[in-house]
Design an enzyme around this catalytic site. Structure first.
Site, PDB file in Angstrom:
ATOM      1  N   GLU A 154       0.792  -1.224   0.000  1.00 49.27           N
ATOM      2  CA  GLU A 154       0.000   0.000   0.000  1.00 49.27           C
ATOM      3  C   GLU A 154       0.832   1.285   0.000  1.00 49.27           C
ATOM      4  O   GLU A 154       0.433   2.273  -0.597  1.00 49.27           O
ATOM      5  CB  GLU A 154      -0.944   0.005   1.220  1.00 49.27           C
ATOM      6  CG  GLU A 154      -1.950  -1.135   1.231  1.00 49.27           C
ATOM      7  CD  GLU A 154      -2.880  -1.096   0.039  1.00 49.27           C
ATOM      8  OE1 GLU A 154      -3.338   0.003  -0.331  1.00 49.27           O
ATOM      9  OE2 GLU A 154      -3.137  -2.177  -0.532  1.00 49.27           O
ATOM     10  N   SER A 162     -44.025   7.632  -9.917  1.00 49.86           N
ATOM     11  CA  SER A 162     -45.317   7.313  -9.310  1.00 49.86           C
ATOM     12  C   SER A 162     -45.260   7.215  -7.793  1.00 49.86           C
ATOM     13  O   SER A 162     -46.301   7.270  -7.126  1.00 49.86           O
ATOM     14  CB  SER A 162     -45.846   5.990  -9.878  1.00 49.86           C
ATOM     15  OG  SER A 162     -46.163   6.127 -11.251  1.00 49.86           O
TER      16      SER A 162
END
Length: 496
Positions: A137, A404
Site C-alpha cells: 500500500e 409514481s
C-alpha cells in the site's frame, strides 16, 4: 490719510507669506531630489542584476511557474476548506461503536463498528503483516509527509503507459483520510480534499497512530472492518496468530475486498496474496527464502459458503443506530426488520435484471428496497451490484425522479385539505394542465373511479385532476412532503 501702523502690519504679513512659500518650495525641492537620488540608486542596482540570454529565459520560466503555483495553491486551499470542516467533529469516536445486528427472527446477520477495548495494539501484530501492508500500500510511508510524491508520479507514468488505471498513487495517509472523512466518489475535488486531510492527519498524529487507525478502520470484505475482524472472519483466529501466508492474503484485501475476499473467490485471493509476497521481496522487507514456505502453502480460509451479509442494509442500519443514540459510543445488539429470505430474492433480482437489461439501458448498477405494506418495515435492501467495488447505497443515498412514488403525497394532501374520502368518485379521463396532458399506462381511461382505486392502480390523470381542481396548485402537496420528512428540493411544477 493712511494709518502708518496698518501699513506696517500688512508688510509684516506679506513677509511671513513669502517665508512660508519659500519653505514649501525648498522642502518640495529637497523631497524631489531625495526621491530622484533613491530611484537612481535602485536603477543602478537593477542594472547590475539584469540578466540576458539563456539565464533570462530560465528566470522568466521560473517566475511564471512561481506565479502559477501560487495561484494553484490558493485555488486548492479554497477547495480544501470544506474538507477541513470535517475535522471539527469527534472523528476518533466514529469507530467506537460495536453493533451486532439481528434479522427479524433474531438471527445474527452482521456487525459494524470497532470495539476499541478488544482492538489489538500495533506492537502485538505480526511484523510480517505490517511489512505486507506497507509493501503493497505505501512503501515510503515512514518517509513522506502524507503525500507520496514519487509514488504518485510513478503511478501516473504506469497508468499512462497502460492507458488504464493499473496503479494507485494514494498514500496510506490519504487512504485513511478517505475512510475517515470522505466518500468513494472519484472526482478531482475529492482528491484535493483527500490530500489536504492526509497532511492534516500527519500534523496531528504520529506515524504509528496513522498506521494503527488504517489497520483498524479499513473495510476488509464480508462486512468486517479492520485486520483483527478480518482474521477472525476469514481464518477463525486473532490477528496475533496468523502466519505469513494468511497475513499476505489479508494485506491483499485493502485494494479491493469484494474482488479478493477468499470466501468469494479463493483463487483470486491466493493470486493477490502472491503479489503481496512479491511486493515484500521487491521492497526489501523479506527475501525469497523467507517467503518460500508461504508460496508453497497458501492460506486456506474457514468455510463460509452460503454465508452472506446484507452490507448495504447494515451500513444504513448502522447510521440509524448512531442517529438514535445521539452520536455517542455504545456496544449494542440491534434487532432489525430485515428478512434474509427476501434479501436473497432482492439480490438475485438485481443481478438478473442487470444481466438481462443492463447493456440495453447502459446501466451497470441497480438498487432495490422492499418494505412491509402494513408498517413500512424494511424487509430487504440492495444498494448496488457489488458492495466490495462500491459502498455507495443507491437505495438510500442516490437522487432520482420520484415518479409514481410521489402520487401518495398528492392523495394524502387531498384527503387532508378537502372533504374527499378514499371512496369519493372522480373522473379518470383526458386532462390538460399548464400545457401538459398526461396519459395512463396503456393510453386508456377508466371513467368514474374511486380515489382508492386510482391510487391502487396508479392512474396518472387523477393526481393531476386533484392538484388542479381540488388543491388549486401544488403548494399544499409540497408543504405536506416537507412535514413528512422529505428534505430534497421539490420543483413546484407538474412533475408527477
Amino acid at each position: 490719510m493712511r494709518d502708518p501702523f496698518q501699513s506696517n502690519r500688512k508688510r509684516r504679513r506679506q513677509i511671513r507669506l513669502i517665508e512660508v512659500d519659500a519653505w514649501i518650495d525648498s522642502s518640495l525641492f529637497r523631497i524631489g531630489k531625495a526621491i530622484g537620488t533613491r530611484f537612481e540608486a535602485v536603477s543602478q542596482s537593477m542594472r547590475r542584476m539584469r540578466v540576458t540570454g539563456i539565464r533570462r529565459a530560465i528566470f522568466e520560466v521560473l517566475g511564471d511557474g512561481l506565479t502559477l503555483a501560487t495561484g494553484g495553491a490558493v485555488v486548492m486551499l479554497t477547495l480544501a476548506i470544506p474538507a477541513m470542516n470535517a475535522t471539527d467533529t469527534d472523528w476518533r469516536a466514529r469507530g467506537d461503536y460495536a453493533v451486532t445486528f439481528l434479522d427479524r427472527y433474531g438471527n445474527e446477520i452482521g456487525k459494524r463498528g470497532i470495539n476499541q477495548s478488544d482492538a489489538v495494539p500495533l506492537e502485538e501484530m505480526p511484523d510480517y503483516l505490517i511489512k505486507a501492508v506497507l509493501a503493497t500500500e505505501d512503501r515510503r510511508f515512514f518517509d513522506h509527509f502524507g503525500i507520496d510524491v514519487f509514488g504518485t508520479l510513478r503511478a501516473l507514468v504506469e497508468n499512462l503507459r497502460a492507458a488504464a488505471v493499473v496503479q494507485g498513487g494514494s498514500s496510506l495517509s490519504q487512504q485513511l483520510a478517505k475512510n475517515l472523512f470522505l466518500s468513494n466518489e472519484r472526482t478531482l475535488e475529492r482528491k484535493i480534499k483527500e490530500a489536504f486531510l492526509a497532511v492534516w492527519l500527519e500534523a496531528h498524529l504520529s506515524k504509528n497512530e496513522i498506521l494503527k487507525l488504517y489497520l483498524d478502520r479499513a473495510y476488509m470484505g464480508g462486512g468486517t472492518f479492520g485486520v483483527e475482524a478480518a482474521a477472525e472472519f476469514y481464518f477463525g483466529k486473532s490477528v496475533r496468530d496468523i502466519n505469513l501466508a494468511e497475513a499476505a492474503m489479508i494485506a491483499g484485501l485493502f485494494k479491493a475486498p469484494g474482488r479478493y475476499a477468499p470466501h468469494i473467490d479463493l483463487p483470486a485471493a491466493r493470486g493477490r496474496a502472491n503479489e503481496v509476497l512479491e511486493n515484500m521481496v521487491q521492497a526489501g522487507f523479506m527475501t525469497e527464502g523467507q517467503i518460500y514456505a508461504a508460496r508453497r502453502n497458501p492460506a486456506t480460509p474457514v468455510d463460509r459458503s452460503g454465508v452472506t451479509a446484507p452490507d448495504y442494509f447494515l451500513d444504513w442500519a448502522f447510521d440509524e443506530v448512531k442517529r438514535i443514540t445521539g452520536g455517542k459510543a455504545f456496544f449494542v445488539t440491534a434487532k432489525t426488520t430485515i428478512d434474509m429470505t427476501l434479501q436473497k430474492v432482492a439480490e438475485d433480482a438485481v443481478e438478473s435484471s442487470l444481466r438481462q437489461y443492463g447493456k440495453q439501458y447502459g446501466a451497470d448498477q441497480a438498487a432495490m428496497a422492499m418494505a412491509d405494506l402494513e408498517d413500512g418495515a424494511v424487509r430487504a435492501m440492495v444498494g448496488g451490484r457489488d458492495y466490495g467495488e462500491s459502498q455507495f447505497n443507491r437505495a438510500t443515498a442516490a437522487e432520482r425522479q420520484a415518479g409514481s412514488s410521489f402520487k401518495p403525497y398528492v392523495y394524502a394532501a387531498t384527503l387532508e385539505q378537502t372533504d374527499l374520502t378514499p371512496e369519493s368518485v372522480v373522473r379518470d379521463g383526458p386532462i390538460t394542465w399548464r400545457g401538459w396532458s398526461p396519459k395512463n399506462y396503456g393510453r386508456s381511461f377508466h371513467g368514474q373511479v374511486t380515489l382508492a382505486t386510482a391510487l391502487a392502480k396508479s392512474f396518472n390523470t387523477v393526481p393531476v385532476l386533484l392538484a388542479r381542481d381540488y388543491l388549486h396548485g401544488t403548494e399544499p402537496i409540497v408543504d405536506l412532503t416537507k412535514r413528512m420528512g422529505i428534505t430534497s428540493p421539490i420543483i413546484k411544477h407538474h412533475t408527477m
